[in-house]
Design a protein around this motif. Structure first.
Motif, PDB file in Angstrom:
ATOM      1  N   ASP A  80      -0.677  -4.274   3.968  1.00 26.40           N
ATOM      2  CA  ASP A  80       0.165  -4.462   5.158  1.00 26.40           C
ATOM      3  C   ASP A  80       1.647  -4.290   4.839  1.00 26.40           C
ATOM      4  N   ASP A  99      -2.917  -2.253  15.189  1.00 26.83           N
ATOM      5  CA  ASP A  99      -1.970  -2.135  14.086  1.00 26.83           C
ATOM      6  C   ASP A  99      -0.875  -1.116  14.400  1.00 26.83           C
ATOM      7  N   GLU A 135       0.702 -11.858   7.750  1.00 27.16           N
ATOM      8  CA  GLU A 135       0.473 -10.484   7.327  1.00 27.16           C
ATOM      9  C   GLU A 135       0.976  -9.559   8.436  1.00 27.16           C
ATOM     10  N   GLY A 136       0.672  -8.256   8.303  1.00 27.56           N
ATOM     11  CA  GLY A 136       1.081  -7.297   9.325  1.00 27.56           C
ATOM     12  C   GLY A 136       2.581  -7.078   9.357  1.00 27.56           C
TER      13      GLY A 136
END
Length: 523
Positions: A150, A39, A208-209
């Motif tokens: 996120d 991440d 996402e992210g």
């Protein structure tokens, strides 16, 4: 010797030095950190890069790193000592924060202030940390409800501040100017619907992210998705306004390398800093070259994430991200940054220097298993090969106590000492499945013993081997190897851990003399 000759000799010597440096320099390779650093969020301030990452249930958390070349990183500190104080983070009863804690962070520099923000289902809040000196890593916290999944922090040119966040449908929500919470009556709308649609109509994992970048008047939104039966895939959307409308495309689908951000160098080169699922060692960061065509980022070389990078790498090792420790500090001294506690520690039940040159762990409650042991001190394993070795004094253990060295994940393995009816035994325990098994028991008459675990991550072998020694020189393999497996319930690569837990009574103590890491396997 004439001045001219001296000058010529000096120039020859300088050329020789630079030639030697050039010959010794190797090209950097991916992953640029062969360890669990997922991440990733990266910013550049002048000629220095800063990176934040995820360590979830560990304390302290949200590691902050610095680099000059994007491939060699030094750990500066953490955004927080403990995320919150609740049952899950205290490992109480059946509650735990394994696989949760704090997740993907956003890193920003705005008007002389550094910001790192994260979110947590465990606390139910969004957490923002700010400082004017990121090198010192002394952060001021702001937190508010709800937990915004996120998210990416956006300081827009008109002075407004937003989070772009969510999964699948990406929502833009305006914050108060002081970041104290969501602005009442502010902008709050989905600006990208079903973001994963640019890559697949059948997603196993929706988009996402989120990571946002503004370049040349255009907003770029980086996300991942996971097509059914496929791999983690990088997508990007762009718009002239943060509020949209957005158009998107898939920009990388190779080896599962995805999720991260775009970053430029002072020289004007561009890269994507992403990560890859790297087996049991965890999720490891990759650097992928980027070119710009028609206002779109083009990732990789011919659509592939390269193993070898066109960046000279003259440094060796993992800097201070992992570290040996002789525990030779005075009481009250801080731990080296490589150490993190498994969940929140109880600070009056551990010490360094209470016994000179030792780490002391004291049991503080009765537990059912090692995964609920408080005050387990951990460091990352690393690839391609890593080992950890320690010496343990067990003279103050109590009946029901077990202490030793663990390869920590849901499917763990450890080698340690267990005391029952006043007698001590060396034990090797493996949880290859959900239930732990005692695979070896050897009577121990001495008051101290040495333990070692070796991990082989080459070609995704993901094997851990366990050893003991009575003199620190002659090592004996014990039990059976552990087939390490990355599991979502823990959501973290394997860690080496020092532990002491009680199954009958509290107050037992053990003293660890040292912790030493290595990068070789025994013959």
């Amino acid at each position: 010797m004439t001045p001219a000759k001296r000058l010529n000799l000096l120039l020859l010597a300088i050329c020789s030095v630079f030639a030697t440096i050039s010959l010794n320099a190797e090209k950097a390779t991916n992953p640029f950190i062969w360890a669990d650093v997922p991440d990733v969020a990266v910013i550049r301030v002048d000629d220095t890069y800063y990176m934040s990452s995820t360590t979830m249930h560990m304390a302290p958390g949200v590691p902050i790193m610095r680099s000059k070349d994007l491939v060699n990183w030094k750990l500066l500190g953490y955004a927080y000592d403990t995320l919150a104080d609740n049952e899950a983070l205290r490992l109480e009863t059946e509650r735990s924060a394994y696989g949760r804690g704090s997740w993907a962070s956003s890193l920003r520099y705005h008007d002389g202030i550094f910001y790192v923000s994260t979110f947590s289902a465990t606390s139910g809040r969004t957490h923002i940390y700010k400082t004017d000196d990121i090198e010192a890593c002394e952060w001021e916290e702001i937190s508010f409800e709800p937990s915004m999944h996120d998210h990416s922090l956006v300081f827009d040119d008109d002075g407004k501040v937003y989070f772009l966040f969510g999964g699948g449908n990406l929502r833009l929500t305006e914050l108060e100017p002081d970041l104290s919470g969501i602005k009442e009556g502010g902008f709050d709308e989905v600006v990208i619907e079903h973001a994963e649609k640019v890559a697949t109509d059948n997603a196993m994992l929706h988009a996402e992210g989120t990571q946002v970048l503004k370049k040349d008047g255009m907003y770029y939104v980086m996300n991942i998705c996971w097509p059914q039966g496929g791999m983690r895939t990088q997508i990007v959307h762009r718009s002239k306004s943060i509020k949209g409308p957005y158009e998107g495309r898939m920009v990388l689908q190779d080896k599962g390398v995805a999720q991260g951000c775009l970053i430029d160098t002072p020289e004007g080169d561009w890269y994507a800093v992403l990560f890859q699922d790297n087996g049991a060692v965890g999720r490891s960061p990759w650097l992928v070259p980027v070119k710009w065509e028609d206002g779109w980022p083009v990732l990789g070389e011919d659509g592939k994430a390269p193993i070898v990078l066109d960046i000279e790498d003259t440094e060796d090792g993992l800097s201070n991200i992992v570290a040996s420790d002789e525990f030779d500090r005075k009481p009250g001294a801080e731990l080296p940054l490589a150490w993190q506690w498994n969940h929140n520690p109880v600070n009056d039940k551990w010490s360094i220097g209470e016994r000179k040159g030792h780490l002391r762990l004291e049991t503080l409650r009765v537990d059912d298993d090692v995964l609920h042991a408080r005050n387990m001190l951990t460091q990352r394993t690393f690839g391609p090969i890593s080992s950890a070795e320690t010496k343990l004094d067990v003279s103050k253990m109590k009946d029901g106590d077990t202490a030793g060295l663990i390869a920590l994940q849901r499917h763990f393995g450890y080698v340690g000492v267990k005391q029952e009816d006043g007698e001590r035994s060396i034990v090797m325990v493996r949880a290859q499945e959900d239930e732990p098994e005692v695979l070896a028991t050897i009577p121990l008459k001495k008051k101290s013993v040495f333990f070692k675990i070796e991990c082989d991550f080459r070609d995704r072998a993901d094997k851990a081997y366990f050893f003991y020694s009575l003199d620190g020189k002659s090592w004996n393999r014990i039990g059976e190897p552990l087939q390490m497996r990355y599991t979502l319930p823990h959501f973290m690569g394997y860690r080496f851990g020092l532990f002491n837990w009680a199954s009958e009574q509290v107050g037992g103590q053990v003293d660890f003399d040292f912790y030493r890491i290595g990068d070789r396997l025994s013959k």
